[in-house]
Write an enzyme that holds these catalytic residues in place. Structure first.
Site, mmCIF file in Angstrom:
data_model
loop_
_atom_site.group_PDB
_atom_site.id
_atom_site.type_symbol
_atom_site.label_atom_id
_atom_site.label_comp_id
_atom_site.label_asym_id
_atom_site.label_seq_id
_atom_site.Cartn_x
_atom_site.Cartn_y
_atom_site.Cartn_z
ATOM 1 N N HIS A 194 0.861 -1.178 0.000
ATOM 2 C CA HIS A 194 0.000 0.000 0.000
ATOM 3 C C HIS A 194 0.902 1.235 0.000
ATOM 4 O O HIS A 194 2.037 1.192 0.482
ATOM 5 C CB HIS A 194 -0.869 -0.042 1.265
ATOM 6 N N ASP A 242 2.848 -4.893 8.042
ATOM 7 C CA ASP A 242 1.595 -4.150 7.928
ATOM 8 C C ASP A 242 0.451 -5.162 8.012
ATOM 9 O O ASP A 242 0.207 -5.911 7.077
ATOM 10 C CB ASP A 242 1.585 -3.403 6.595
ATOM 11 N N GLN A 262 -4.701 -5.416 6.547
ATOM 12 C CA GLN A 262 -5.618 -6.253 5.779
ATOM 13 C C GLN A 262 -5.717 -7.671 6.326
ATOM 14 O O GLN A 262 -6.706 -8.367 6.069
ATOM 15 C CB GLN A 262 -5.175 -6.288 4.311
ATOM 16 N N LYS A 307 -10.830 -1.664 10.107
ATOM 17 C CA LYS A 307 -10.864 -2.903 9.313
ATOM 18 C C LYS A 307 -11.439 -4.056 10.138
ATOM 19 O O LYS A 307 -11.710 -5.126 9.610
ATOM 20 C CB LYS A 307 -9.456 -3.302 8.865
ATOM 21 N N CYS A 338 -4.700 2.408 -3.751
ATOM 22 C CA CYS A 338 -3.483 2.884 -3.083
ATOM 23 C C CYS A 338 -2.353 1.857 -3.200
ATOM 24 O O CYS A 338 -1.561 1.675 -2.273
ATOM 25 C CB CYS A 338 -3.758 3.208 -1.612
#
Length: 404
Positions: free
Chosen positions: A121, A198, A201, A224, A362
């Site tokens: 991202h 990260d 997600q 999320k 993104c």
């Protein structure tokens, strides 16, 4: 049984109409919806004990402080961090990434190397580019293949004593690919490099164990995970957090202030300058309670079935191509119709009450790799149904017929 009909009753927004149709919400990779159980916690906070935390001796302040710190502990336990003070409350994943990037600017020398994956991202690309500009470090890329999987051999070959930092998303937001972060972390540590994962997600679908992963840093966003926007968390190993300098200066992050010298507070407050999103933090804890009451393994199993069904049905549409077909995926399908711009497909689906995301998500380098302007992304959650998949498929077919 996984009773999705009962679960859907917890989400008031799923009952609304959009353009005369019942809403089909398939933009969960951008932001998940919020259950009534979390909404009630937000209302309760502002109705009964809205007050600043950590500073007051009065009852409301103590209640707010207790609830906020209990939320921190919930996050710690959910991700199996060793200590609650290894959880830094942030405004979201981007904040956590920038906090680490700012801190490492004091450790890097000209010619040191930073690795990021080709699937990142923008929030896990731009901060490292800025860091390289400040320090003279070199940004290197772990490549990907046509299947939407990372190619680790160039990374293995490129590791050296100059490698200081490695960054990778646990799951690609644009493709849904689950990346081999266990191997990536082990390889990085063998070269003495620190690793930030990260997890934005991954967290809605995978209950990461940060100690088992041996990640140095892991970032997440509440929105999320059925929580509110504007709040998240950064996990960092205690040793690393003690080494990093504060990201911001202000109230709360200090031990003592004089005009001659300031000393900083202990973890986690060293990185939490100013008044935080108190209500958001408390609601984040409530969202994790909600998900754990359902069961993350049950959620993942149901979403996997939904992904398989949606993939098979969409592939029956003439001219439809799915980007990202790794064997390990979360419930994300990124696709295009031959000769049709993804925006046009998304606009027609919206007229049918179906919410999807279109564009580069993104993750523009991924789109450049495939030589496309963007994709239509349908991202599913545990409150979606097969009937909603059927409506998506019918809507995409209608868009194909209208736009071909």
């Amino acid at each position: 049984m996984f009773d999705v009909a009962e679960i859907r009753k917890d989400f008031p927004i799923l009952a609304r109409m959009v353009n005369g149709y019942p809403l089909v919400y398939l933009d969960n990779a951008a932001t998940s919806q919020t259950p009534r159980q979390v909404i009630d916690v937000i209302v309760d906070y502002y109705s009964r004990y809205n007050a600043n935390i950590h500073r007051g001796v009065h009852t409301l302040s103590q209640e707010a402080t207790d609830a906020y710190e209990q939320a921190r502990t919930k996050i710690q336990k959910h991700f199996n961090a060793a200590h609650a003070h290894e959880i830094i409350m942030t405004s979201g994943t981007t904040h956590g990434i920038n906090l680490v990037a700012s801190g490492f600017s004091t450790f890097l020398d000209n010619g040191d190397e930073i690795w990021v994956s080709a699937m990142e991202h923008h929030s896990n690309i731009v901060p490292w580019q800025m860091l390289c500009e400040r320090t003279g470090a070199i940004l290197r890329i772990i490549p990907m293949d046509e299947n939407g999987e990372l190619v680790l051999q160039p990374f293995r070959d490129g590791l050296s004593e100059r490698t200081k930092l490695v960054f990778c998303n646990h799951v690609s937001n644009a493709l849904g690919t689950i990346n081999p972060i266990e191997e990536l972390i082990a390889l990085s540590h063998s070269a003495g490099a620190a690793v930030l994962i990260d997890g934005a997600q991954a967290a809605p679908h995978i209950k990461a164990d940060v100690q088992a992963l041996d990640a140095d840093f892991y970032t997440i966003s509440a929105h999320k995970l059925c929580g509110p926007t504007g709040v998240g968390a950064l996990y960092g190993k205690e040793a690393w957090l003690n080494r990093l300098p504060p990201y911001q200066g202000g109230g709360e992050m200090i031990a003592e202030v004089t005009f001659e010298k300031t000393t900083y507070a202990a973890l986690p407050h060293k990185f939490e300058a100013g008044t935080p999103d108190i209500c958001g933090g408390i609601a984040f804890g409530a969202a994790l309670d909600y998900l754990n009451a359902i069961g993350m393994e049950r959620i993942a199993a149901y979403e996997g079935e939904l992904l398989d069904y949606a993939t098979a049905e969409l592939l029956q549409i003439d001219g439809l191509k799915i980007f990202g077909q790794a064997p390990g995926k979360t419930p994300v399908i990124s696709f295009n119709l031959e000769g049709i711009h993804p925006y046009d497909v998304g606009a027609i689906l919206d007229k049918l009450g179906i919410a999807v995301r279109t564009g580069h998500h993104c993750a523009q380098p991924i789109m450049d790799f495939y030589r496309i302007p963007g994709t239509v992304r349908a991202s599913f959650s545990f409150y979606n149904t097969r009937e909603e998949v059927d409506r998506l498929v019918a809507g995409v077919e209608k868009a194909r017929q209208m736009l071909s």
